[in-house]
Design an enzyme around this catalytic site. Structure first.
Site, PDB file in Angstrom:
ATOM      1  N   SER A  33      38.298  70.965   9.198  1.00 20.87           N
ATOM      2  CA  SER A  33      37.105  71.181   9.997  1.00 20.87           C
ATOM      3  C   SER A  33      36.208  72.299   9.484  1.00 20.87           C
ATOM      4  O   SER A  33      35.058  72.061   9.103  1.00 20.87           O
ATOM      5  CB  SER A  33      37.506  71.469  11.452  1.00 20.87           C
ATOM      6  OG  SER A  33      36.407  71.837  12.236  1.00 20.87           O
ATOM      7  N   TYR A  82      51.298  65.453   2.919  1.00 26.65           N
ATOM      8  CA  TYR A  82      51.010  66.636   3.730  1.00 26.65           C
ATOM      9  C   TYR A  82      51.816  66.578   5.018  1.00 26.65           C
ATOM     10  O   TYR A  82      51.938  65.531   5.648  1.00 26.65           O
ATOM     11  CB  TYR A  82      49.507  66.721   4.067  1.00 26.65           C
ATOM     12  CG  TYR A  82      49.174  67.961   4.868  1.00 26.65           C
ATOM     13  CD1 TYR A  82      49.011  69.183   4.230  1.00 26.65           C
ATOM     14  CD2 TYR A  82      49.058  67.918   6.257  1.00 26.65           C
ATOM     15  CE1 TYR A  82      48.752  70.335   4.952  1.00 26.65           C
ATOM     16  CE2 TYR A  82      48.801  69.070   6.993  1.00 26.65           C
ATOM     17  CZ  TYR A  82      48.642  70.268   6.332  1.00 26.65           C
ATOM     18  OH  TYR A  82      48.389  71.406   7.050  1.00 26.65           O
ATOM     19  N   GLN A  99      39.496  74.352  14.866  1.00 32.48           N
ATOM     20  CA  GLN A  99      39.273  75.496  13.992  1.00 32.48           C
ATOM     21  C   GLN A  99      37.964  76.176  14.395  1.00 32.48           C
ATOM     22  O   GLN A  99      37.228  75.659  15.244  1.00 32.48           O
ATOM     23  CB  GLN A  99      39.239  75.060  12.517  1.00 32.48           C
ATOM     24  CG  GLN A  99      40.623  74.908  11.913  1.00 32.48           C
ATOM     25  CD  GLN A  99      40.591  74.653  10.417  1.00 32.48           C
ATOM     26  OE1 GLN A  99      39.723  73.955   9.908  1.00 32.48           O
ATOM     27  NE2 GLN A  99      41.576  75.182   9.705  1.00 32.48           N
ATOM     28  N   ASP A 157      45.721  81.599   9.413  1.00 38.58           N
ATOM     29  CA  ASP A 157      46.989  81.130   9.951  1.00 38.58           C
ATOM     30  C   ASP A 157      48.081  82.187  10.047  1.00 38.58           C
ATOM     31  O   ASP A 157      48.800  82.269  11.035  1.00 38.58           O
ATOM     32  CB  ASP A 157      47.529  79.989   9.086  1.00 38.58           C
ATOM     33  CG  ASP A 157      46.496  78.895   8.831  1.00 38.58           C
ATOM     34  OD1 ASP A 157      45.356  79.016   9.310  1.00 38.58           O
ATOM     35  OD2 ASP A 157      46.848  77.921   8.157  1.00 38.58           O
ATOM     36  N   TRP A 334      46.729  85.332   4.192  1.00 41.28           N
ATOM     37  CA  TRP A 334      46.060  86.014   5.298  1.00 41.28           C
ATOM     38  C   TRP A 334      46.707  87.343   5.715  1.00 41.28           C
ATOM     39  O   TRP A 334      46.389  87.878   6.763  1.00 41.28           O
ATOM     40  CB  TRP A 334      45.927  85.105   6.530  1.00 41.28           C
ATOM     41  CG  TRP A 334      44.980  83.968   6.301  1.00 41.28           C
ATOM     42  CD1 TRP A 334      45.305  82.658   6.109  1.00 41.28           C
ATOM     43  CD2 TRP A 334      43.548  84.038   6.212  1.00 41.28           C
ATOM     44  NE1 TRP A 334      44.166  81.901   5.907  1.00 41.28           N
ATOM     45  CE2 TRP A 334      43.072  82.721   5.968  1.00 41.28           C
ATOM     46  CE3 TRP A 334      42.616  85.072   6.317  1.00 41.28           C
ATOM     47  CZ2 TRP A 334      41.707  82.423   5.822  1.00 41.28           C
ATOM     48  CZ3 TRP A 334      41.269  84.775   6.178  1.00 41.28           C
ATOM     49  CH2 TRP A 334      40.829  83.467   5.933  1.00 41.28           C
ATOM     50  N   GLU A 377      41.719  79.891  -4.159  1.00 44.79           N
ATOM     51  CA  GLU A 377      41.715  79.834  -2.696  1.00 44.79           C
ATOM     52  C   GLU A 377      41.518  81.234  -2.113  1.00 44.79           C
ATOM     53  O   GLU A 377      40.754  81.425  -1.160  1.00 44.79           O
ATOM     54  CB  GLU A 377      43.034  79.232  -2.227  1.00 44.79           C
ATOM     55  CG  GLU A 377      43.130  78.971  -0.751  1.00 44.79           C
ATOM     56  CD  GLU A 377      44.461  78.341  -0.358  1.00 44.79           C
ATOM     57  OE1 GLU A 377      44.650  78.086   0.844  1.00 44.79           O
ATOM     58  OE2 GLU A 377      45.318  78.109  -1.246  1.00 44.79           O
TER      59      GLU A 377
END
Length: 410
Positions: A33, A82, A99, A157, A334, A377
């Site tokens: 999203s 996944y 999200q 996350d 994160w 990323e």
């Protein structure tokens, strides 16, 4: 610039499925999203029709209650690629979580790049329903703030801010993690944390996606983006010659609630709705209220951003967690690394508060780091070393957008 632009465009072409863009062909092989919102922001500079298609595809999967699911599954991708996949969620072609609401800002940006009133008029009521769901159904604490019911809904996350509320959750077991097949274990959440994520998701699914549970948190980043989204909706409404006052009033209410409920001293902290306590972890989510104009505490927040906790302007990007904290980790998801979407958002906030020189330094660093790491990323904020997936969708897209924008001057 031309080389980096071409490289970034090639990443987006390589991740294009025909109606949407995957964040990563290996690690994230479906449509996500908020990834798609950021990807649309970049695509508007390359192929506006594709940017419109990106958002239209996402909102074609919107639920009747207004929520925009955080994953829209690609039917052409093998189920084993996944986890948790569509069979886990039992929600047709989507997940059941959400999200952060960056979509209204993305839709407005796409329209501004190549005006398309039909596109904007078709998306506007869907965006309104999405925000209404968050503002009404998710106001679990009764303070005028949207609550998240799973760490994945924050988009951040594995943030240390979730450690305390997650400690109440008994981890699931017996599942196979697919992420470790494509990413280093040292960069990813631990097995115990992942087990808690799966348990929370399964409990939410089994409740019929009722917005309650053991993890209910008011996140400053999520709510800052919701307030900014309401401001974007006001601009969209004005563009369509529709009333806009309700959106501006909603943005003002959220901003007021943020300052009254989540600000304490020098920072915006998340609140655990179940315990009522602020979660005193300095994470990058607490910097996102810089997006909001007329933020009374902006000077104090900027001081924290440029101080030792985040080192803004002296490190690579925007660290996802307090550089001075014992939990800080340069490479784990994160818990310290810098992410390009956060850097892009913080740069927008710096510009809105007149911090042009700092915004320019951040822009230059983001572009250079993205190119040097093959559009990683996320990166180590101290060394700039790339981590996670490469050829990552929003890293490439936001690099294009930064290159396309005028360089800020003091």
């Amino acid at each position: 610039m031309d080389v980096t632009w071409g490289q970034a465009a090639a990443v987006l072409d390589g991740n294009w499925l025909g109606s949407s863009t995957v964040p990563s062909r290996s690690l994230y092989p479906h449509q996500w999203s908020w990834d798609s919102a950021f990807i649309a922001i970049g695509l508007r500079n390359l192929a506006p029709s594709r940017a419109r298609r990106e958002l239209t595809t996402l909102f074609s999967a919107q639920w009747r209650d207004g929520r925009v699911p955080h994953i829209v599954f690609d039917p052409g991708t093998p189920p084993e690629a996944y986890f948790p996949g569509p069979s886990f969620w039992r929600a047709g072609r989507t997940s059941g979580l959400v999200q952060p609401p960056v979509h209204a800002r993305a839709a407005l940006a796409v329209h501004e790049a190549e005006p398309d009133y039909e596109f904007l008029a078709a998306l506007y009521p869907k965006l309104v329903a999405w925000h209404d769901y968050l503002r009404i159904s998710r106001d679990a604490g009764g303070r005028g703030l949207a609550a998240i019911v799973h760490p994945w809904e924050s988009g951040m996350d594995n943030s240390p801010a979730w450690d305390a509320p997650l400690s109440r959750v008994t981890p699931s077991s017996g599942f196979v993690r697919r992420d470790l097949q494509h990413g280093a274990a040292a960069d990813r959440p631990s097995d115990e944390d992942y087990g808690r994520y799966v348990r929370l998701a399964a409990d939410y699914r089994d409740s019929g996606y009722r917005d309650a549970g053991s993890f209910v948190v008011e996140d400053p980043g999520f709510n800052a983006l919701l307030a900014d989204g309401e401001l974007a909706l006001a601009e969209i409404a004005e563009t369509l010659d529709l009333p806009s006052d309700a959106h501006r009033e909603a943005a003002a209410r959220i901003q007021k609630a943020l300052q009254e409920s989540l600000w304490d001293g020098d920072f915006f902290f998340a609140r655990d709705v179940r315990s009522g306590a602020l979660i005193r972890q300095y994470t990058c989510a607490g910097l996102l209220p810089l997006l909001l104009p007329d933020l009374a505490v902006a000077p104090a927040l900027l001081a924290t951003a440029t101080g030792p906790r985040f080192g803004l302007g002296r490190v690579h990007g925007v660290p996802s967690h307090d550089l001075t904290a014992p939990e800080f980790d340069t490479g784990r998801y994160w818990r310290g690394p810098s992410w390009f979407n956060v850097g892009w958002l913080v740069r927008q906030g710096l510009l809105r508060h007149g911090e042009h020189a700092l915004a320019s330094r951040l822009r230059d660093d983001l572009v250079e780091t993205a190119s040097r790491t093959d559009f990683a990323e996320y990166v180590d904020p101290l060394t700039g070393q790339g981590h996670g997936a490469r050829s990552f969708g929003w890293t490439a897209a936001l690099t294009v957008d930064l290159l396309a924008q005028p360089v800020a001057v003091a």
